[in-house]
Motif scaffolding. Structure first.
Motif, PDB file in Angstrom:
ATOM      1  N   PHE A  86       0.828  -1.209   0.000  1.00 10.45           N
ATOM      2  CA  PHE A  86       0.000   0.000   0.000  1.00 10.45           C
ATOM      3  C   PHE A  86       0.860   1.256   0.000  1.00 10.45           C
ATOM      4  CE2 PHE A  86      -2.190   3.320   2.508  1.00 10.45           C
ATOM      5  CZ  PHE A  86      -3.262   3.559   1.662  1.00 10.45           C
ATOM      6  N   SER A  96      -1.178   8.505   8.915  1.00  8.02           N
ATOM      7  CA  SER A  96      -2.534   7.952   8.888  1.00  8.02           C
ATOM      8  C   SER A  96      -2.588   6.662   9.711  1.00  8.02           C
ATOM      9  CB  SER A  96      -2.957   7.638   7.448  1.00  8.02           C
ATOM     10  OG  SER A  96      -2.890   8.801   6.655  1.00  8.02           O
ATOM     11  N   PRO A  97      -3.647   6.459  10.487  1.00 13.70           N
ATOM     12  CA  PRO A  97      -3.775   5.211  11.258  1.00 13.70           C
ATOM     13  C   PRO A  97      -4.012   4.022  10.313  1.00 13.70           C
ATOM     14  CG  PRO A  97      -5.792   6.497  11.432  1.00 13.70           C
ATOM     15  CD  PRO A  97      -4.797   7.369  10.723  1.00 13.70           C
ATOM     16  N   LEU A  98      -3.514   2.896  10.705  1.00  8.87           N
ATOM     17  CA  LEU A  98      -3.657   1.698   9.876  1.00  8.87           C
ATOM     18  C   LEU A  98      -5.097   1.193   9.897  1.00  8.87           C
ATOM     19  CD1 LEU A  98      -0.452  -0.329  10.831  1.00  8.87           C
ATOM     20  CD2 LEU A  98      -0.851   1.001   8.747  1.00  8.87           C
ATOM     21  N   GLU A  99      -5.552   0.717   8.754  1.00  2.00           N
ATOM     22  CA  GLU A  99      -6.878   0.105   8.650  1.00  2.00           C
ATOM     23  C   GLU A  99      -6.805  -1.331   9.192  1.00  2.00           C
ATOM     24  OE1 GLU A  99      -9.610   1.599   7.667  1.00  2.00           O
ATOM     25  OE2 GLU A  99      -8.579   3.487   7.207  1.00  2.00           O
ATOM     26  N   PRO A 100      -7.982  -1.935   9.517  1.00  2.00           N
ATOM     27  CA  PRO A 100      -7.967  -3.319  10.050  1.00  2.00           C
ATOM     28  C   PRO A 100      -7.312  -4.336   9.112  1.00  2.00           C
ATOM     29  CG  PRO A 100     -10.099  -2.287  10.422  1.00  2.00           C
ATOM     30  CD  PRO A 100      -9.335  -1.346   9.543  1.00  2.00           C
ATOM     31  N   ASN A 101      -7.360  -4.057   7.795  1.00  2.00           N
ATOM     32  CA  ASN A 101      -6.792  -5.014   6.829  1.00  2.00           C
ATOM     33  C   ASN A 101      -5.354  -4.652   6.441  1.00  2.00           C
ATOM     34  OD1 ASN A 101      -7.575  -2.698   5.395  1.00  2.00           O
ATOM     35  ND2 ASN A 101      -7.794  -3.852   3.485  1.00  2.00           N
ATOM     36  N   GLN A 102      -4.717  -3.762   7.207  1.00  2.00           N
ATOM     37  CA  GLN A 102      -3.359  -3.335   6.898  1.00  2.00           C
ATOM     38  C   GLN A 102      -2.384  -3.741   8.001  1.00  2.00           C
ATOM     39  OE1 GLN A 102      -3.742   0.933   6.354  1.00  2.00           O
ATOM     40  NE2 GLN A 102      -4.250   0.712   4.167  1.00  2.00           N
ATOM     41  N   SER A 104       1.997  -3.270   9.010  1.00  2.00           N
ATOM     42  CA  SER A 104       3.190  -2.491   8.670  1.00  2.00           C
ATOM     43  C   SER A 104       4.453  -3.217   9.104  1.00  2.00           C
ATOM     44  CB  SER A 104       3.127  -1.107   9.317  1.00  2.00           C
ATOM     45  OG  SER A 104       3.162  -1.229  10.735  1.00  2.00           O
ATOM     46  N   GLU A 119      -1.472  -4.293   2.432  1.00  2.00           N
ATOM     47  CA  GLU A 119      -2.916  -4.519   2.538  1.00  2.00           C
ATOM     48  C   GLU A 119      -3.196  -6.005   2.296  1.00  2.00           C
ATOM     49  OE1 GLU A 119      -5.241  -2.037   0.018  1.00  2.00           O
ATOM     50  OE2 GLU A 119      -5.326  -0.416   1.497  1.00  2.00           O
ATOM     51  N   ASP A 121      -6.106  -8.906   1.937  1.00  2.00           N
ATOM     52  CA  ASP A 121      -7.520  -9.223   1.702  1.00  2.00           C
ATOM     53  C   ASP A 121      -7.728 -10.713   2.019  1.00  2.00           C
ATOM     54  OD1 ASP A 121     -10.128  -9.397   0.974  1.00  2.00           O
ATOM     55  OD2 ASP A 121      -9.770  -9.264  -1.194  1.00  2.00           O
TER      56      ASP A 121
END
Length: 314
Positions: A86, A96-102, A104, A119, A121
């Motif tokens: 990503f 930016s805060p990480l999304e649940p599907n991300q 790092s 990312e 899926d």
């Protein structure tokens, strides 16, 4: 088994199979993605010196377009719908805060810490997984109907067995003496057959027949066996010879009378072990005491006329 029970069994089996499949698929995907991420990290680490990233110390903003173009090429090389890169940027720039599907990962470079964001899926419901669930449903239905058949058959067999036992319990007990295999058994438990040697078998058969016709007779140990009883015993012995059980000289039924009676009692004890109340009908009475008391003891079957005796092979 009712329809509700059958439906519950189908649902339960389907749930268990689906849950096991779900856990295995998710675990397999996580392991595969973990390995892919490690490989991608290594590739990005090798390419970091070629990327024009921002440098806070040198106040260099970097070339974001080139980085995005590198990410695009990298994702094309990865060629996966489940895992993509990503973002790649200096750690201080990514706010930016990480999304649940991300997820790092942090890499070290000469210009400082670099953050790589992936990312993932992990979509579970696909055409392939749905086909497996349909197969699990069919399996659950088939297994449930098979179990229903097994339970129904077992229940039917148990009911028939119970009815047979109840019917057998209503029938009077019959002592079965089989000359064909020289055994004693009862109709309540025909599979329990106790073998007897030639002499006690012939003597007991003669005793049963003799006492059936002489219900008031008294047979004492101190006296010889009645001639009529001896003749009956010899008759049964010759029948054993005809059946091919023996070719030896006929035994002397006057000798070792107590031993012969003991063998008869032992066999009757075994077949009548669960029915002690029936012993009085078929059991040659034992002698109790010594001396004159024993001499006056009678081993006659005084109650045999009230019993049921079936002789096979006579």
């Amino acid at each position: 088994m009712s329809k509700v029970q059958l439906s519950s069994m189908v649902a339960g089996l389907f749930f268990v199979l689906s849950l096991l499949f779900y856990v295995s698929v998710i675990e397999k995907k996580q392991q595969a993605n973990k390995q892919k991420i490690m490989q991608i990290e290594k590739q990005i680490a090798l390419d970091l010196p070629l990327l024009d990233l921002s440098n806070e110390l040198l106040r260099h903003s970097g070339d974001k377009g080139a980085v995005l173009n590198y990410i695009k090429k990298l994702n094309t090389h990865i060629n996966s719908d489940e895992l993509t890169v990503f973002a790649i940027s200096a750690k201080h720039e990514f706010e930016s805060p990480l999304e649940p599907n991300q997820v790092s990962r942090t890499l070290k470079s000469n210009s400082g810490a670099v953050l790589v964001v992936f990312e993932i899926d992990e979509a579970y419901l696909t055409t392939q997984t749905l086909s497996f669930h349909f197969l699990f449903f069919v399996m659950s239905v088939l297994i449930s109907f098979w179990l229903k058949h097994v339970f129904t058959y077992k229940l039917t067999q148990d009911l028939l067995k119970s009815e047979d036992q109840h019917t057998a319990a209503q029938l009077p007990l019959t002592l079965i003496i089989d000359l064909n295999n020289k055994t004693i058994s009862i109709n309540y438990k025909s599979d329990l057959q106790v073998s007897l040697a030639n002499k006690p078998l012939c003597f007991y058969l003669a005793l049963v027949e003799y006492c059936s016709h002489h219900s008031d007779i008294l047979l004492y140990h101190s006296k010889n066996v009645p001639d009529e009883l001896i003749e009956l015993a010899n008759k049964y012995f010759y029948r054993l010879v005809e059946l091919g059980h023996t070719v030896r000289k006929r035994p002397n039924f006057n000798n070792s009378l107590e031993k012969t009676l003991s063998e008869i009692r032992a066999a009757l004890d075994e077949v009548l072990i669960e029915y002690p109340d029936q012993k009085e009908l078929y059991y040659p009475p034992k002698a109790y005491g010594e001396g004159s008391r024993s001499r006056l003891h009678s081993y006659a079957l005084t109650h045999i006329v009230n019993g049921n005796v079936e002789i096979l092979g006579k």
